[in-house]
Design a protein around this motif. Structure first.
Motif, PDB file in Angstrom:
ATOM      1  N   LYS A  34       2.943  25.769 -16.038  1.00  0.00           N
ATOM      2  CA  LYS A  34       3.331  25.606 -14.622  1.00  0.00           C
ATOM      3  C   LYS A  34       4.435  24.575 -14.408  1.00  0.00           C
ATOM      4  CE  LYS A  34      -1.321  26.750 -13.057  1.00  0.00           C
ATOM      5  NZ  LYS A  34      -2.591  26.146 -12.656  1.00  0.00           N
ATOM      6  N   GLY A  35       4.844  23.866 -15.458  1.00  0.00           N
ATOM      7  CA  GLY A  35       5.861  22.827 -15.281  1.00  0.00           C
ATOM      8  C   GLY A  35       5.254  21.574 -14.666  1.00  0.00           C
ATOM      9  N   ILE A  36       6.060  20.861 -13.856  1.00  0.00           N
ATOM     10  CA  ILE A  36       5.606  19.594 -13.262  1.00  0.00           C
ATOM     11  C   ILE A  36       5.146  19.805 -11.828  1.00  0.00           C
ATOM     12  CG2 ILE A  36       6.490  17.419 -12.294  1.00  0.00           C
ATOM     13  CD1 ILE A  36       7.937  16.880 -14.794  1.00  0.00           C
ATOM     14  N   THR A  37       4.025  19.175 -11.498  1.00  0.00           N
ATOM     15  CA  THR A  37       3.592  19.060 -10.102  1.00  0.00           C
ATOM     16  C   THR A  37       3.306  17.582  -9.864  1.00  0.00           C
ATOM     17  OG1 THR A  37       1.353  19.602 -10.863  1.00  0.00           O
ATOM     18  CG2 THR A  37       2.595  21.373  -9.792  1.00  0.00           C
ATOM     19  N   TYR A  38       3.492  17.126  -8.627  1.00  0.00           N
ATOM     20  CA  TYR A  38       3.196  15.734  -8.284  1.00  0.00           C
ATOM     21  C   TYR A  38       1.916  15.681  -7.457  1.00  0.00           C
ATOM     22  CZ  TYR A  38       7.464  13.569 -10.010  1.00  0.00           C
ATOM     23  OH  TYR A  38       8.441  13.076 -10.824  1.00  0.00           O
ATOM     24  N   HIS A  39       1.109  14.637  -7.698  1.00  0.00           N
ATOM     25  CA  HIS A  39      -0.185  14.492  -7.033  1.00  0.00           C
ATOM     26  C   HIS A  39      -0.363  13.062  -6.554  1.00  0.00           C
ATOM     27  CE1 HIS A  39      -1.467  18.339  -8.951  1.00  0.00           C
ATOM     28  NE2 HIS A  39      -0.607  17.924  -9.863  1.00  0.00           N
ATOM     29  N   HIS A  40      -1.100  12.912  -5.456  1.00  0.00           N
ATOM     30  CA  HIS A  40      -1.413  11.578  -4.914  1.00  0.00           C
ATOM     31  C   HIS A  40      -2.154  10.761  -5.968  1.00  0.00           C
ATOM     32  CE1 HIS A  40      -2.754   8.440  -2.257  1.00  0.00           C
ATOM     33  NE2 HIS A  40      -4.021   8.703  -2.524  1.00  0.00           N
ATOM     34  N   TRP A  41      -1.670   9.534  -6.203  1.00  0.00           N
ATOM     35  CA  TRP A  41      -2.346   8.643  -7.141  1.00  0.00           C
ATOM     36  C   TRP A  41      -3.338   7.795  -6.351  1.00  0.00           C
ATOM     37  CZ3 TRP A  41       0.216   4.229 -10.487  1.00  0.00           C
ATOM     38  CH2 TRP A  41      -0.754   3.716 -11.357  1.00  0.00           C
ATOM     39  N   SER A  42      -4.570   8.245  -6.346  1.00  0.00           N
ATOM     40  CA  SER A  42      -5.627   7.526  -5.639  1.00  0.00           C
ATOM     41  C   SER A  42      -6.294   6.569  -6.628  1.00  0.00           C
ATOM     42  CB  SER A  42      -6.654   8.521  -5.093  1.00  0.00           C
ATOM     43  OG  SER A  42      -7.304   9.167  -6.187  1.00  0.00           O
ATOM     44  N   ASN A  43      -7.448   6.049  -6.248  1.00  0.00           N
ATOM     45  CA  ASN A  43      -8.163   5.156  -7.171  1.00  0.00           C
ATOM     46  C   ASN A  43      -9.132   5.926  -8.067  1.00  0.00           C
ATOM     47  OD1 ASN A  43      -6.855   2.818  -6.311  1.00  0.00           O
ATOM     48  ND2 ASN A  43      -8.179   2.688  -4.528  1.00  0.00           N
ATOM     49  N   ILE A  70      -4.825  14.886 -11.954  1.00  0.00           N
ATOM     50  CA  ILE A  70      -4.903  16.351 -11.952  1.00  0.00           C
ATOM     51  C   ILE A  70      -5.843  16.882 -10.859  1.00  0.00           C
ATOM     52  CG2 ILE A  70      -5.623  18.366 -13.337  1.00  0.00           C
ATOM     53  CD1 ILE A  70      -4.654  16.726 -15.818  1.00  0.00           C
ATOM     54  N   GLY A  71      -6.913  16.123 -10.565  1.00  0.00           N
ATOM     55  CA  GLY A  71      -7.890  16.587  -9.579  1.00  0.00           C
ATOM     56  C   GLY A  71      -7.368  16.599  -8.150  1.00  0.00           C
ATOM     57  N   GLU A  72      -6.260  15.903  -7.898  1.00  0.00           N
ATOM     58  CA  GLU A  72      -5.707  15.847  -6.535  1.00  0.00           C
ATOM     59  C   GLU A  72      -4.815  17.065  -6.268  1.00  0.00           C
ATOM     60  OE1 GLU A  72      -6.316  13.214  -4.445  1.00  0.00           O
ATOM     61  OE2 GLU A  72      -7.378  11.958  -5.894  1.00  0.00           O
ATOM     62  N   GLU A  73      -4.717  17.414  -5.009  1.00  0.00           N
ATOM     63  CA  GLU A  73      -3.894  18.566  -4.615  1.00  0.00           C
ATOM     64  C   GLU A  73      -2.409  18.277  -4.886  1.00  0.00           C
ATOM     65  OE1 GLU A  73      -3.284  20.886  -0.478  1.00  0.00           O
ATOM     66  OE2 GLU A  73      -5.315  20.114  -0.820  1.00  0.00           O
ATOM     67  N   ALA A  74      -1.657  19.313  -5.239  1.00  0.00           N
ATOM     68  CA  ALA A  74      -0.216  19.134  -5.486  1.00  0.00           C
ATOM     69  C   ALA A  74       0.493  18.799  -4.167  1.00  0.00           C
ATOM     70  CB  ALA A  74       0.373  20.398  -6.101  1.00  0.00           C
ATOM     71  N   ILE A  75       1.459  17.892  -4.249  1.00  0.00           N
ATOM     72  CA  ILE A  75       2.195  17.455  -3.060  1.00  0.00           C
ATOM     73  C   ILE A  75       3.423  18.332  -2.854  1.00  0.00           C
ATOM     74  CG2 ILE A  75       3.490  15.525  -2.047  1.00  0.00           C
ATOM     75  CD1 ILE A  75       1.703  13.662  -3.757  1.00  0.00           C
ATOM     76  N   ASN A 121       0.821  -1.228   0.000  1.00  0.00           N
ATOM     77  CA  ASN A 121       0.000   0.000   0.000  1.00  0.00           C
ATOM     78  C   ASN A 121       0.852   1.274   0.000  1.00  0.00           C
ATOM     79  OD1 ASN A 121      -2.497  -1.327   0.007  1.00  0.00           O
ATOM     80  ND2 ASN A 121      -2.255  -1.751   2.194  1.00  0.00           N
ATOM     81  N   GLN A 122       1.952   1.222  -0.734  1.00  0.00           N
ATOM     82  CA  GLN A 122       2.876   2.344  -0.805  1.00  0.00           C
ATOM     83  C   GLN A 122       2.168   3.607  -1.313  1.00  0.00           C
ATOM     84  OE1 GLN A 122       6.320   2.314   0.085  1.00  0.00           O
ATOM     85  NE2 GLN A 122       5.742   4.456  -0.063  1.00  0.00           N
ATOM     86  N   LYS A 123       2.417   4.754  -0.661  1.00  0.00           N
ATOM     87  CA  LYS A 123       1.850   6.014  -1.152  1.00  0.00           C
ATOM     88  C   LYS A 123       2.659   6.463  -2.375  1.00  0.00           C
ATOM     89  CE  LYS A 123       0.690   9.252   1.876  1.00  0.00           C
ATOM     90  NZ  LYS A 123       0.799  10.110   3.081  1.00  0.00           N
ATOM     91  N   VAL A 124       1.959   6.589  -3.494  1.00  0.00           N
ATOM     92  CA  VAL A 124       2.636   6.896  -4.755  1.00  0.00           C
ATOM     93  C   VAL A 124       2.102   8.199  -5.336  1.00  0.00           C
ATOM     94  CG1 VAL A 124       2.806   6.096  -7.146  1.00  0.00           C
ATOM     95  CG2 VAL A 124       3.243   4.511  -5.291  1.00  0.00           C
ATOM     96  N   ALA A 125       3.024   8.986  -5.890  1.00  0.00           N
ATOM     97  CA  ALA A 125       2.647  10.244  -6.544  1.00  0.00           C
ATOM     98  C   ALA A 125       2.974  10.145  -8.024  1.00  0.00           C
ATOM     99  CB  ALA A 125       3.424  11.402  -5.917  1.00  0.00           C
ATOM    100  N   LEU A 126       2.088  10.684  -8.844  1.00  0.00           N
ATOM    101  CA  LEU A 126       2.317  10.759 -10.293  1.00  0.00           C
ATOM    102  C   LEU A 126       2.473  12.226 -10.685  1.00  0.00           C
ATOM    103  CD1 LEU A 126      -0.275   8.368 -12.007  1.00  0.00           C
ATOM    104  CD2 LEU A 126       2.202   8.119 -12.030  1.00  0.00           C
ATOM    105  N   PRO A 127       3.319  12.508 -11.677  1.00  0.00           N
ATOM    106  CA  PRO A 127       3.469  13.894 -12.114  1.00  0.00           C
ATOM    107  C   PRO A 127       2.356  14.319 -13.069  1.00  0.00           C
ATOM    108  CG  PRO A 127       4.967  12.496 -13.345  1.00  0.00           C
ATOM    109  CD  PRO A 127       4.239  11.608 -12.385  1.00  0.00           C
ATOM    110  N   SER A 128       2.101  15.607 -13.043  1.00  0.00           N
ATOM    111  CA  SER A 128       1.227  16.224 -14.045  1.00  0.00           C
ATOM    112  C   SER A 128       2.046  17.341 -14.660  1.00  0.00           C
ATOM    113  CB  SER A 128      -0.027  16.779 -13.360  1.00  0.00           C
ATOM    114  OG  SER A 128      -0.682  17.674 -14.223  1.00  0.00           O
ATOM    115  N   SER A 129       2.113  17.386 -15.978  1.00  0.00           N
ATOM    116  CA  SER A 129       2.916  18.441 -16.605  1.00  0.00           C
ATOM    117  C   SER A 129       2.003  19.473 -17.265  1.00  0.00           C
ATOM    118  CB  SER A 129       3.888  17.850 -17.613  1.00  0.00           C
ATOM    119  OG  SER A 129       3.193  17.098 -18.579  1.00  0.00           O
ATOM    120  N   SER A 130       2.392  20.715 -17.072  1.00  0.00           N
ATOM    121  CA  SER A 130       1.642  21.818 -17.666  1.00  0.00           C
ATOM    122  C   SER A 130       2.635  22.716 -18.390  1.00  0.00           C
ATOM    123  CB  SER A 130       0.927  22.600 -16.558  1.00  0.00           C
ATOM    124  OG  SER A 130       0.710  23.932 -16.949  1.00  0.00           O
TER     125      SER A 130
END
Length: 198
Positions: free
Chosen positions: A88-97, A111-116, A76-85
């Motif tokens: 705005k460049g890259i932001t990482y967000h929680h990868w939920s279900n 994209i809908g998750e808050e930036a980490i 159940n590792q907490k994983v973040a995926l990047p979103s590129s704009s």
């Protein structure tokens, strides 16, 4: 006459084409071996760098890249995926279900998750077309990861490229003043950490 910037840019493009062909010729066996080594390296890196409750930053694989999304299923590792704009460049967000959306470079992202905040990420795994012995990465030319890692908080996160051994250049790759080295790589030959960046 080309200025120095244009010359480096065109050399990078030539290298990009060369290593893309090499990377795309890799067999699924090589990818499986790299994935297995990512799993082993993860144990080493988690023991060395990870704090309970923090995220591991991974990526959504594009053509030719090694798929490491299985990390999400490990303990159940907490994983973040990047979103590129593009702005705005890259932001990482929680990868939920929740359903992923397409970012400005047509890559699925949460994209809908808050930036980490970078303080909440302990390790980054990043794809590349090539990397050299000093940890300088050749990406797709957008400069997203270099811009991100120029910021001290992001640069302080141990960051590793996931790559096949035939895309590790023995000679220094062309670099510009804003290019930032990575801490090492994981290939089918295992984890390689670069002393100077440890």
């Amino acid at each position: 006459m080309k200025n120095k910037y244009d010359a480096i840019k065109s050399i990078k493009e030539i290298k990009r084409n060369k290593y893309n062909l090499i990377r795309n010729s890799n067999s699924s066996l090589i990818h499986e071996k790299i994935k297995s080594n990512v799993k082993s390296a993860l144990n080493i890196l988690l023991n060395k760098y990870h704090d309970e409750g923090k995220y591991i930053g991974i990526y959504w694989p594009l053509k030719g890249e090694v798929d490491i999304r299985f990390i999400k299923e490990i303990n159940n590792q907490k994983v973040a995926l990047p979103s590129s704009s593009k702005t705005k460049g890259i932001t990482y967000h929680h990868w939920s279900n929740n359903q992923l959306e397409i970012d400005s470079n047509s890559i699925p992202a949460p994209i809908g998750e808050e930036a980490i905040n970078p303080n909440n990420i302990s390790i980054l795994f990043v794809p590349a077309i090539a990397i050299d012995q000093e940890g300088y990465r050749l990406g797709y030319g957008g400069g997203y990861f270099d811009r991100l890692r120029q910021k001290d908080l992001w640069f302080s996160i141990p960051s590793f490229v996931v790559i096949s051994n035939n895309c590790i250049s023995k000679k220094p790759l062309p670099r510009e003043r804003w290019d930032v080295p990575f801490n090492g790589w994981i290939s089918e030959k295992g984890l390689h950490q670069i002393e100077a960046t440890k």
